[in-house]
Design an enzyme around this catalytic site. Sequence first.
Site, PDB file in Angstrom:
ATOM      1  N   ALA A 151     -12.089 -40.601  97.290  1.00 50.43           N
ATOM      2  CA  ALA A 151     -12.770 -41.191  97.006  1.00 50.43           C
ATOM      3  C   ALA A 151     -13.973 -41.863  97.235  1.00 50.43           C
ATOM      4  O   ALA A 151     -14.469 -42.384  95.956  1.00 50.43           O
ATOM      5  CB  ALA A 151     -11.521 -42.426  96.373  1.00 50.43           C
ATOM      6  N   GLU A 167     -19.496 -36.973  97.303  1.00 53.25           N
ATOM      7  CA  GLU A 167     -19.712 -35.843  97.792  1.00 53.25           C
ATOM      8  C   GLU A 167     -20.997 -34.924  96.896  1.00 53.25           C
ATOM      9  O   GLU A 167     -21.672 -34.070  97.202  1.00 53.25           O
ATOM     10  CB  GLU A 167     -19.010 -34.599  98.037  1.00 53.25           C
ATOM     11  CG  GLU A 167     -17.441 -34.616  96.836  1.00 53.25           C
ATOM     12  CD  GLU A 167     -16.990 -34.910  96.132  1.00 53.25           C
ATOM     13  OE1 GLU A 167     -16.639 -35.079  95.013  1.00 53.25           O
ATOM     14  OE2 GLU A 167     -16.740 -36.398  96.780  1.00 53.25           O
ATOM     15  N   ASP A 181     -61.349 -37.194  93.889  1.00 51.39           N
ATOM     16  CA  ASP A 181     -62.955 -36.145  94.075  1.00 51.39           C
ATOM     17  C   ASP A 181     -63.439 -35.886  92.942  1.00 51.39           C
ATOM     18  O   ASP A 181     -62.133 -36.171  91.534  1.00 51.39           O
ATOM     19  CB  ASP A 181     -62.717 -34.455  94.517  1.00 51.39           C
ATOM     20  CG  ASP A 181     -62.678 -34.740  96.184  1.00 51.39           C
ATOM     21  OD1 ASP A 181     -62.799 -35.880  97.201  1.00 51.39           O
ATOM     22  OD2 ASP A 181     -61.663 -33.371  96.351  1.00 51.39           O
ATOM     23  N   ASP A 195     -59.911 -30.538  98.701  1.00 49.80           N
ATOM     24  CA  ASP A 195     -59.752 -29.389  98.606  1.00 49.80           C
ATOM     25  C   ASP A 195     -60.661 -28.708 100.273  1.00 49.80           C
ATOM     26  O   ASP A 195     -60.619 -27.778 100.353  1.00 49.80           O
ATOM     27  CB  ASP A 195     -61.164 -29.174  97.670  1.00 49.80           C
ATOM     28  CG  ASP A 195     -62.166 -29.506  97.459  1.00 49.80           C
ATOM     29  OD1 ASP A 195     -62.880 -29.701  99.030  1.00 49.80           O
ATOM     30  OD2 ASP A 195     -62.634 -29.382  96.829  1.00 49.80           O
ATOM     31  N   ASN A 230     -13.479 -35.970  89.973  1.00 54.45           N
ATOM     32  CA  ASN A 230     -14.727 -35.441  90.729  1.00 54.45           C
ATOM     33  C   ASN A 230     -16.010 -34.111  90.700  1.00 54.45           C
ATOM     34  O   ASN A 230     -16.871 -34.140  90.206  1.00 54.45           O
ATOM     35  CB  ASN A 230     -15.283 -35.726  92.677  1.00 54.45           C
ATOM     36  CG  ASN A 230     -15.068 -37.423  92.862  1.00 54.45           C
ATOM     37  OD1 ASN A 230     -14.871 -37.885  92.246  1.00 54.45           O
ATOM     38  ND2 ASN A 230     -14.677 -37.055  94.661  1.00 54.45           N
ATOM     39  N   ASP A 261     -17.374 -35.008  86.595  1.00 53.31           N
ATOM     40  CA  ASP A 261     -18.772 -35.999  86.851  1.00 53.31           C
ATOM     41  C   ASP A 261     -19.808 -34.606  86.521  1.00 53.31           C
ATOM     42  O   ASP A 261     -20.901 -34.943  87.366  1.00 53.31           O
ATOM     43  CB  ASP A 261     -19.004 -36.460  88.640  1.00 53.31           C
ATOM     44  CG  ASP A 261     -18.784 -38.360  89.194  1.00 53.31           C
ATOM     45  OD1 ASP A 261     -17.685 -38.651  87.149  1.00 53.31           O
ATOM     46  OD2 ASP A 261     -17.821 -38.237  90.129  1.00 53.31           O
TER      47      ASP A 261
END
Length: 895
Positions: free
Chosen positions: A286, A290, A332, A625, A730, A734
């Site tokens: 829980a 992950e 530049d 550059d 999950n 999720d």
Amino acid sequence: MEWHSKKLSKVYSKLESGEDGLSSEQAEEKLEEQGENKIDQGESISPLSIFISQFQDNLIYLLIFAAFLSLGIGLFPGEEAKVGEAAIIFLILFANGIFGFIQDYKAEKSIQVLKEMSTPNATVVRDGQKKEIDSTEVVPGDIVELEQGDAVPADARIIEAESLSTDEAALTGESESVSKTAGALDEDTPVAEQDNMVFMDTHVVKGRGKAIVTSTGMDTEVGGIAEEISSAEDEQTPFQKEVDEMGTRVGILVLGIVALTGLVQFTFTGADFLTIVVLGIGLAVAGVPESLPPIVTLTLSIGSKRLLKKDALVSSLPVVEALGSVDHIVTDKTGTLTEGVMTVRKVYTPGTEYDVTGAGMDTTGKFKEDGEQIEPTEDLRQILECGRICNNSELVETEDGDEEYRGEPTETALLVSSAKAGYEEEYERQTSIPFSSSRKRMTVLNDNTAYMKGAPGTVLERCDRALIDGEVKELDEELRENIQDRNHEYANEALRVLGFAKKHNVDQDSSEDEIESEMIFLGLQGMIDPPRDEVRDAIQDCRSAGINVVMATGDNVETAKAVGEQLGFSTKKAVTGQELEEMSDDELEKAVRDIEIFARVNPEHKVRISEALKGQGFNVAMTGDGVNDAPALKHADVGIAMGQRGTDVAKKTSDMVLQDDNFVTIRDAIEEGRHIFDTIRKTSNQILSTNSGEVMFVFLGTLIGAFLFPGEFSGSDAVVLTAIQILWVNFASDGPPAVALTKDPKVEGIMDRPPRGADEAVLDKKILGLIAITGPLAALTQLPIFFLNIDNFVMAQTMLFMALAFFEMLIFYIIRGDYELSFLKNKYLTGAMALSTIAHFTIIYTPISNMFGVTPLSLQNWGTIAASLAVFFVLETGVRKALSSKYGKRVYKEE
């Protein structure tokens, strides 16, 4: 060896070569011994190491430990190993690993594309014959022939030079081309003044020559700088450090909760070791987010792809997010703020001034007098024709079949200005008197007419007449003064000015002085590298976003001020490189806040500027550059190299490469970085909030159950939710929505808010407060569902299972509400929510339910779940308003 100070005979002897070059056998032996003539790009990351890195995280270690504990339960008498739970944990870990690997591998491959650039050819003399070879096959002792437009393949000592000049800006930072000679120099002559040497990564801009290669690959001047840069360790970005620290803190917190819960169970309920282990597995599953690492990787990867479409290639994914924190850009001028090519803007013939439209290599410009477009007059035709004839640049056909101008920028500008008037014919040169730094002029004979161009004062003193309104008239003192005044006027406007003259009926056998005397003055051409049209608005956008833009150029201060003024820079405190050198570090650090223009700076100055800004706590983006820009790029928080004119070393050292060399791309990249930061913040907030809820469900639910319902809470099933159920939530609630969240639109005004501070975390105090409150609030509003139905344990667990699933989906919309993003604005998120809902229904209304230990729910059950979620929504919204009042509400509106 100091090749520049040795006699050529000594150089030949030391390199075992001669005027006829090496033999093929010698070249093969040396290639075998010395290796290929190329700069080491460093080791690329292998696919295996990328895959392994996906599992090198404290959070992942905790989940792996939980999986092995699930298997270890089988060692207890009368208990079976929870193979299903362990398998699902490993499966999800593997899936996340594959997902992260794909994103990282794609990023690494795109970066390798940058490194695997095509190599130019080189013309060498071997076995006494000219031969064209790949430049990587050039070896010390090779005789190389150089012509205008060639890339110098290696460091080499000049043998012959005919008006030979090279552009060494990439190596030394010097913007002017360098004339080359063949004589020996003093041993202590610095690289920037070694006129008898040519160097790898530079280009021939004029003339031709022959040279003997002295060093190749990593032994060259460029290679030495590359080796020095590669030995420096890369620092983690603030975001990388935060993710690492977050993983460690979450892991410690979860282990602490597991230990506390186990202690309470053992002390107050007499739970056995097995029950405590089972609970520990549930809490670990829980508590570990992950899915966060792969989702963050995906977010960064999508951002890098969007940047690539806008001509910005990042060297690593975290750079995308780092761009969002930039508050100072040191850029530049040439090619980034300007077009990068010289353009004739003014033409003056005695008595008349013409404005020239168009920029760069575009030949469709027009000529105007007093604002009105005109057809070229005879005076105008003659000065444009002189600029075209007295010229070493040329129009060549490219490999793609297109045409392009090649040569020195000033001479190319003269070809383009004449082409705008329709004059593009080729001229056959009889002879020429080349330009030199001492003469400051060049003369070409064509059809017994001498054409001269050069410094206005030098050209003017060789003239006694002038072309005025188609007639040749005496050049009196008043006219001379008028011409000089116009020259000074153009110079004050930062124009580079050239004078032009001609002379008829010239004998090519005459002396140089005779040819270049008593000439007819034709006029002046003033040119400039013009600012890009879109850059001024881009700079203003950056300033509106709280980002200070600083110009650092090698040009003189007058040119820098003139261009800066056109682009909106403050010219009050323009500082030159010499003035910068006279400042102490403390003085520079105090002054740097108010300076917007640095002129006549070299790469070492850029490092000091970066250090001074970082010393003030700013996040600095630096452009460059040249080879010598590498230290400055490395030192900056975000180093930005030019893709078109940048050297390989600069690109390798940088964090991002502008493929179009355009400042506007920097603005776009910063905007994208801010958007990515918003997305990562939303995603992290959502995932950690839901994980907080899962931990509280298991933690509080198990403790309450153990104290109040000891009969129902015993053995290996003494949890309100199983590890498989939590992993499923999950994965389904999720996973798809979190991926879809990466498609959220930018919020309106994203470039109108100040940049976040260098120490501002993704998870600030407000978000951490919300995460800390959301979990307990969700548990207190959802756990009653379980305990009110505890008589039917499976039903109670199923209802809590679904309450958790839809709580996590609800959090997405609550968090997006903080950004004032409408419900249906993200069609991908709407689709992902629908997909997750179908997946949850499939679990409880099909035979799959046996795998998860759940049962079908009635409409009444769903009504109870909906009511509990509504209560949570009202309370959570109130808490968010209270925290916004305390910490300040961010104003976000969707675009």
